[in-house]
Design an enzyme around this catalytic site. Structure first.
Site, PDB file in Angstrom:
ATOM      1  N   HIS A 195       1.018   7.129  24.507  1.00  0.00           N
ATOM      2  CA  HIS A 195       0.049   7.820  25.450  1.00  0.00           C
ATOM      3  C   HIS A 195      -0.317   6.681  26.484  1.00  0.00           C
ATOM      4  O   HIS A 195       0.199   5.636  26.680  1.00  0.00           O
ATOM      5  CB  HIS A 195      -1.280   7.810  24.414  1.00  0.00           C
ATOM      6  CG  HIS A 195      -1.599   8.687  23.599  1.00  0.00           C
ATOM      7  ND1 HIS A 195      -2.615   9.039  23.049  1.00  0.00           N
ATOM      8  CD2 HIS A 195      -0.660   9.772  22.963  1.00  0.00           C
ATOM      9  CE1 HIS A 195      -2.446  10.144  22.125  1.00  0.00           C
ATOM     10  NE2 HIS A 195      -1.094  10.594  22.114  1.00  0.00           N
ATOM     11  N   GLU A 233      -2.917   5.457  27.976  1.00  0.00           N
ATOM     12  CA  GLU A 233      -3.814   4.245  27.655  1.00  0.00           C
ATOM     13  C   GLU A 233      -2.896   3.238  27.210  1.00  0.00           C
ATOM     14  O   GLU A 233      -3.059   2.023  27.681  1.00  0.00           O
ATOM     15  CB  GLU A 233      -4.913   4.537  26.868  1.00  0.00           C
ATOM     16  CG  GLU A 233      -5.843   5.876  27.472  1.00  0.00           C
ATOM     17  CD  GLU A 233      -5.402   7.103  27.141  1.00  0.00           C
ATOM     18  OE1 GLU A 233      -4.155   7.374  26.885  1.00  0.00           O
ATOM     19  OE2 GLU A 233      -6.478   7.920  26.702  1.00  0.00           O
ATOM     20  N   CYS A 254      -8.357   9.542  22.992  1.00  0.00           N
ATOM     21  CA  CYS A 254      -8.436   9.906  21.408  1.00  0.00           C
ATOM     22  C   CYS A 254      -8.840   8.763  20.798  1.00  0.00           C
ATOM     23  O   CYS A 254      -9.062   7.428  21.242  1.00  0.00           O
ATOM     24  CB  CYS A 254      -6.765  10.395  21.265  1.00  0.00           C
ATOM     25  SG  CYS A 254      -5.720   8.804  21.206  1.00  0.00           S
ATOM     26  N   CYS A 291      -6.255   5.591  21.009  1.00  0.00           N
ATOM     27  CA  CYS A 291      -6.499   4.592  22.482  1.00  0.00           C
ATOM     28  C   CYS A 291      -7.815   4.414  22.423  1.00  0.00           C
ATOM     29  O   CYS A 291      -8.128   3.052  22.935  1.00  0.00           O
ATOM     30  CB  CYS A 291      -6.310   5.625  23.651  1.00  0.00           C
ATOM     31  SG  CYS A 291      -4.421   6.314  23.586  1.00  0.00           S
TER      32      CYS A 291
HETATM   33 ZN    ZN Z   1      -4.559   8.470  22.982  1.00  0.00          ZN
END
Ligand code: ZN
Length: 168
Positions: free
Chosen positions: A54, A56, A84, A87
């Protein structure tokens, strides 16, 4: 004049466009310390075949390397889409004090939509959250991406059906 938040959200959008360019869901992130970008990241989940890829987490990894510390105190994260649960967890773990979000993610976001991991008093750290910075640009990018994806899928399906019809 654009605000500082808008300036850095534009940088996060620039990262998201890199993801877009390689066919990934366009999510981008930058981490800023003392008015300097110290970490950048964009979504690479499909290409890397890794759920940890991801935007982040990539930005946190780079920022931590730059800071020489797992603690990212004094940093601000700019991210085009609401983080999410994974993260948001990493944001709390890395002690990032402020997170600026472009658009929300009602189906998966954990910074206010489904729950707000960044503001839970039970944890030892909470982050200040600013939402809706360049929201339209961030959400339009997502809409365009999924629209194109649907179109490509439909074209593929039509093609296959035509082939099948020809063969019959
Ligand atoms: Zn995430």
């Amino acid at each position: 004049m654009q605000s500082k938040d808008e300036k850095y959200m534009k940088e996060a959008i620039r990262q998201a466009k890199k993801a877009y360019g390689i066919g990934e869901v366009p999510i981008g992130c930058v981490i800023v310390y003392e008015d300097k970008i110290i970490g950048r990241g964009y979504n690479r989940r499909t290409i890397d075949k890794n759920t940890l890829a991801h935007a982040e987490l990539a930005a946190i990894r780079k920022a931590s390397r730059k800071m020489g510390d797992w603690r990212l105190e004094g940093c601000t994260m700019y991210v085009t889409l609401e983080p999410c649960q994974m993260c948001s967890g990493a944001i709390v773990q890395s002690r990032i004090p402020r997170v600026v979000i472009g658009c929300m993610n009602p189906k998966a976001g954990c910074a206010g939509s489904i729950l707000n991991l960044l503001r839970m008093e039970e944890f030892n750290h909470q982050a200040e959250v600013t939402t809706g910075v360049l929201e339209k640009e961030c959400s339009q990018m997502m809409k365009d991406f999924f629209k194109e994806l649907r179109k490509a899928k439909k074209e593929k399906k039509d093609k296959e059906q035509n082939k099948k019809a020809d063969a019959e």
